[in-house]
Design a protein around this motif. Sequence first.
Motif, PDB file in Angstrom:
ATOM      1  N   THR A 165      23.834  70.299  57.654  1.00  0.00           N
ATOM      2  CA  THR A 165      23.846  71.028  56.388  1.00  0.00           C
ATOM      3  C   THR A 165      25.267  71.432  56.040  1.00  0.00           C
ATOM      4  O   THR A 165      26.153  71.481  56.910  1.00  0.00           O
ATOM      5  N   ASP A 166      25.503  71.701  54.773  1.00  0.00           N
ATOM      6  CA  ASP A 166      26.810  72.198  54.336  1.00  0.00           C
ATOM      7  C   ASP A 166      27.937  71.293  54.825  1.00  0.00           C
ATOM      8  O   ASP A 166      28.937  71.764  55.360  1.00  0.00           O
ATOM      9  N   THR A 167      27.770  69.989  54.608  1.00  0.00           N
ATOM     10  CA  THR A 167      28.833  69.057  54.984  1.00  0.00           C
ATOM     11  C   THR A 167      30.063  69.235  54.091  1.00  0.00           C
ATOM     12  O   THR A 167      31.192  68.999  54.533  1.00  0.00           O
ATOM     13  N   HIS A 168      29.852  69.634  52.861  1.00  0.00           N
ATOM     14  CA  HIS A 168      30.952  69.963  51.945  1.00  0.00           C
ATOM     15  C   HIS A 168      32.063  68.910  51.970  1.00  0.00           C
ATOM     16  O   HIS A 168      33.246  69.247  52.132  1.00  0.00           O
ATOM     17  N   TYR A 169      31.685  67.647  51.784  1.00  0.00           N
ATOM     18  CA  TYR A 169      32.727  66.635  51.626  1.00  0.00           C
ATOM     19  C   TYR A 169      33.598  67.059  50.453  1.00  0.00           C
ATOM     20  O   TYR A 169      33.104  67.362  49.375  1.00  0.00           O
ATOM     21  N   GLY A 170      34.908  67.083  50.689  1.00  0.00           N
ATOM     22  CA  GLY A 170      35.764  67.681  49.672  1.00  0.00           C
ATOM     23  C   GLY A 170      37.131  67.065  49.584  1.00  0.00           C
ATOM     24  O   GLY A 170      37.320  65.880  49.892  1.00  0.00           O
ATOM     25  N   PRO A 171      38.130  67.858  49.178  1.00  0.00           N
ATOM     26  CA  PRO A 171      39.463  67.323  48.895  1.00  0.00           C
ATOM     27  C   PRO A 171      40.217  66.840  50.125  1.00  0.00           C
ATOM     28  O   PRO A 171      41.164  66.066  49.999  1.00  0.00           O
ATOM     29  N   ILE A 172      39.843  67.300  51.315  1.00  0.00           N
ATOM     30  CA  ILE A 172      40.418  66.768  52.549  1.00  0.00           C
ATOM     31  C   ILE A 172      39.602  65.544  52.949  1.00  0.00           C
ATOM     32  O   ILE A 172      38.381  65.632  53.117  1.00  0.00           O
ATOM     33  N   ASP A 173      40.251  64.412  53.097  1.00  0.00           N
ATOM     34  CA  ASP A 173      39.543  63.171  53.404  1.00  0.00           C
ATOM     35  C   ASP A 173      38.980  63.238  54.824  1.00  0.00           C
ATOM     36  O   ASP A 173      39.723  63.256  55.809  1.00  0.00           O
ATOM     37  N   ARG A 174      37.629  63.267  54.938  1.00  0.00           N
ATOM     38  CA  ARG A 174      36.987  63.387  56.244  1.00  0.00           C
ATOM     39  C   ARG A 174      36.022  62.228  56.495  1.00  0.00           C
ATOM     40  O   ARG A 174      34.935  62.417  57.040  1.00  0.00           O
ATOM     41  N   VAL A 175      36.436  61.030  56.117  1.00  0.00           N
ATOM     42  CA  VAL A 175      35.605  59.859  56.365  1.00  0.00           C
ATOM     43  C   VAL A 175      35.375  59.684  57.861  1.00  0.00           C
ATOM     44  O   VAL A 175      34.237  59.452  58.312  1.00  0.00           O
ATOM     45  N   ALA A 176      36.439  59.792  58.663  1.00  0.00           N
ATOM     46  CA  ALA A 176      36.303  59.635  60.118  1.00  0.00           C
ATOM     47  C   ALA A 176      35.396  60.715  60.694  1.00  0.00           C
ATOM     48  O   ALA A 176      34.581  60.455  61.593  1.00  0.00           O
ATOM     49  N   TRP A 177      35.534  61.933  60.168  1.00  0.00           N
ATOM     50  CA  TRP A 177      34.670  63.037  60.617  1.00  0.00           C
ATOM     51  C   TRP A 177      33.216  62.742  60.280  1.00  0.00           C
ATOM     52  O   TRP A 177      32.315  62.942  61.105  1.00  0.00           O
ATOM     53  N   SER A 178      32.972  62.236  59.085  1.00  0.00           N
ATOM     54  CA  SER A 178      31.615  61.924  58.662  1.00  0.00           C
ATOM     55  C   SER A 178      31.006  60.842  59.552  1.00  0.00           C
ATOM     56  O   SER A 178      29.827  60.919  59.933  1.00  0.00           O
ATOM     57  N   LYS A 179      31.791  59.829  59.905  1.00  0.00           N
ATOM     58  CA  LYS A 179      31.311  58.802  60.821  1.00  0.00           C
ATOM     59  C   LYS A 179      30.995  59.398  62.192  1.00  0.00           C
ATOM     60  O   LYS A 179      30.008  59.024  62.834  1.00  0.00           O
ATOM     61  N   GLY A 180      31.824  60.333  62.636  1.00  0.00           N
ATOM     62  CA  GLY A 180      31.588  60.985  63.923  1.00  0.00           C
ATOM     63  C   GLY A 180      30.307  61.797  63.930  1.00  0.00           C
ATOM     64  O   GLY A 180      29.581  61.822  64.944  1.00  0.00           O
ATOM     65  N   VAL A 181      30.017  62.471  62.816  1.00  0.00           N
ATOM     66  CA  VAL A 181      28.760  63.223  62.705  1.00  0.00           C
ATOM     67  C   VAL A 181      27.570  62.273  62.788  1.00  0.00           C
ATOM     68  O   VAL A 181      26.584  62.545  63.485  1.00  0.00           O
ATOM     69  N   THR A 182      27.659  61.150  62.094  1.00  0.00           N
ATOM     70  CA  THR A 182      26.584  60.163  62.137  1.00  0.00           C
ATOM     71  C   THR A 182      26.356  59.663  63.565  1.00  0.00           C
ATOM     72  O   THR A 182      25.206  59.554  64.025  1.00  0.00           O
ATOM     73  N   GLU A 183      27.426  59.370  64.270  1.00  0.00           N
ATOM     74  CA  GLU A 183      27.293  58.901  65.650  1.00  0.00           C
ATOM     75  C   GLU A 183      26.659  59.970  66.534  1.00  0.00           C
ATOM     76  O   GLU A 183      25.813  59.668  67.390  1.00  0.00           O
ATOM     77  N   ALA A 184      27.056  61.230  66.334  1.00  0.00           N
ATOM     78  CA  ALA A 184      26.498  62.322  67.135  1.00  0.00           C
ATOM     79  C   ALA A 184      25.016  62.510  66.870  1.00  0.00           C
ATOM     80  O   ALA A 184      24.222  62.749  67.793  1.00  0.00           O
ATOM     81  N   VAL A 185      24.614  62.403  65.590  1.00  0.00           N
ATOM     82  CA  VAL A 185      23.200  62.537  65.242  1.00  0.00           C
ATOM     83  C   VAL A 185      22.389  61.389  65.839  1.00  0.00           C
ATOM     84  O   VAL A 185      21.334  61.598  66.451  1.00  0.00           O
ATOM     85  N   ASN A 186      22.885  60.171  65.695  1.00  0.00           N
ATOM     86  CA  ASN A 186      22.145  59.016  66.204  1.00  0.00           C
ATOM     87  C   ASN A 186      22.016  59.042  67.721  1.00  0.00           C
ATOM     88  O   ASN A 186      21.012  58.562  68.274  1.00  0.00           O
ATOM     89  N   ALA A 187      22.992  59.608  68.401  1.00  0.00           N
ATOM     90  CA  ALA A 187      22.930  59.695  69.858  1.00  0.00           C
ATOM     91  C   ALA A 187      21.775  60.579  70.329  1.00  0.00           C
ATOM     92  O   ALA A 187      21.304  60.444  71.465  1.00  0.00           O
ATOM     93  N   LEU A 188      21.314  61.465  69.446  1.00  0.00           N
ATOM     94  CA  LEU A 188      20.198  62.353  69.793  1.00  0.00           C
ATOM     95  C   LEU A 188      18.841  61.664  69.637  1.00  0.00           C
ATOM     96  O   LEU A 188      17.821  62.215  70.057  1.00  0.00           O
ATOM     97  N   GLU A 189      18.822  60.481  69.029  1.00  0.00           N
ATOM     98  CA  GLU A 189      17.602  59.716  68.793  1.00  0.00           C
ATOM     99  C   GLU A 189      16.523  60.589  68.134  1.00  0.00           C
ATOM    100  O   GLU A 189      15.414  60.767  68.653  1.00  0.00           O
ATOM    101  N   PRO A 190      16.816  61.125  66.956  1.00  0.00           N
ATOM    102  CA  PRO A 190      15.892  62.073  66.312  1.00  0.00           C
ATOM    103  C   PRO A 190      14.660  61.408  65.727  1.00  0.00           C
ATOM    104  O   PRO A 190      14.674  60.230  65.346  1.00  0.00           O
ATOM    105  N   ASP A 191      13.590  62.180  65.652  1.00  0.00           N
ATOM    106  CA  ASP A 191      12.405  61.753  64.906  1.00  0.00           C
ATOM    107  C   ASP A 191      12.582  62.033  63.415  1.00  0.00           C
ATOM    108  O   ASP A 191      12.195  61.226  62.572  1.00  0.00           O
TER     109      ASP A 191
END
Length: 391
Positions: free
Chosen positions: A168-194
């Motif tokens: 929640t509250d990812t707040h993609y904004g004026p600081i380029d956080r593409v790499a951060w966003s990819k890292g969040v995706t990898e962290a979420v997928n590692a949890l194997e969520p339902d």
Amino acid sequence: MSADVVQPARRSLVRPLLFGLILITLLGLLFGVPWWTLVAAGQWPTGVFVAGTALFAVAVLAFPVLMFRGHARGNDGATVTADVLLGAIWVLFTWSVIGNLLRLALIAAGVEDPTRSRAVAVSVTVISAVLLIWGNVEAMRIPRIRRVTVDLPRLAPGLDGTKVVLITDTHYGPIDRVAWSKGVTEAVNALEPDIVCHTGDIADGSVEQRRDQAAPLADIRAKLARTYVTGNHEYFGEADVWMTHMRDLGWEALHNRHIVVERDGASLVIAGVDDRTAKNSRLPGHRADHATALAGADPDLPVLLLAHQPKQIDDAVAHGVDLQLSGHTHGGQIWPFSWLVRLDQPVVQGLSRHGARTQLYTSRGTGFWGPPFRVFAPSEITELTLRSGAA
């Protein structure tokens, strides 16, 4: 000129004058207290005093201009500069206030000026610098995983152990956080969520501006559902466009509606409502509408509700929701702002119970808004394990 003409004109001036007075007062306190603590009280050499005073003067004059050009006019460079300045001055203000308590202790200990005031100034400067460096690292890092177990008595055994991951509250904004966003995706997928939930404030800016940062959301995997609701920041601009874009990325945009997920003969209602500010957006059909969101849902099934703000919990209780997931508070983001959040929201962070049935989980947020700092309010990716009452 008649009184009927004069009175409305006078009333029309009251609001901007009051706003201006409040703004000047706030800026005076935010910048004035640190200036006095770090510069004026220290009896520094003339050159140090002049340079320090000039620095604070430039900052206080530039700040409203940068905020206007950035947040009102959409200039990303000005936004970043203003936000960094806001975070820095908030930390300096906070620790200047605390530093003046140290001043009282030094007075009691018999320490004379200028040694006393200079000791306070140096202490405040060092502590603030350390907190800002650390706070920036905390804001920019991939969030830690926060694991929470939630007992839902109405959850059937077939869904016992269901893993819900909340961002929640990812707040993609004026600081380029593409790499951060990819890292969040990898962290979420590692949890194997339902189930994966995003409870709003996806970005600050338009889809076109933040498309690259949001793109990794398409790669998030969930066995049963990926669900999203709007936050208040969507209603500063393109709420409808963001909902459409999230659908294009493969997410269920729960615009006052629900879906039902099933596993091993057990079912769970996942509902979502618009942010509570949606009704002021003038967008047709946008408002938090729990009745519509749950219309047609089996009343015997447990309900997981996505609602951006914790203060939407009263409606959740009234509609028999089992668990509400929220964000919005950022856990305060920069201490002691959490104290102010408590004046507006019933909960700042964590799991809480409301009424006989309803529980609320409030995330500290996955990203950050504005100042790129998190001080004593770390970000999180939340893994909630749902447990059945029959387990």
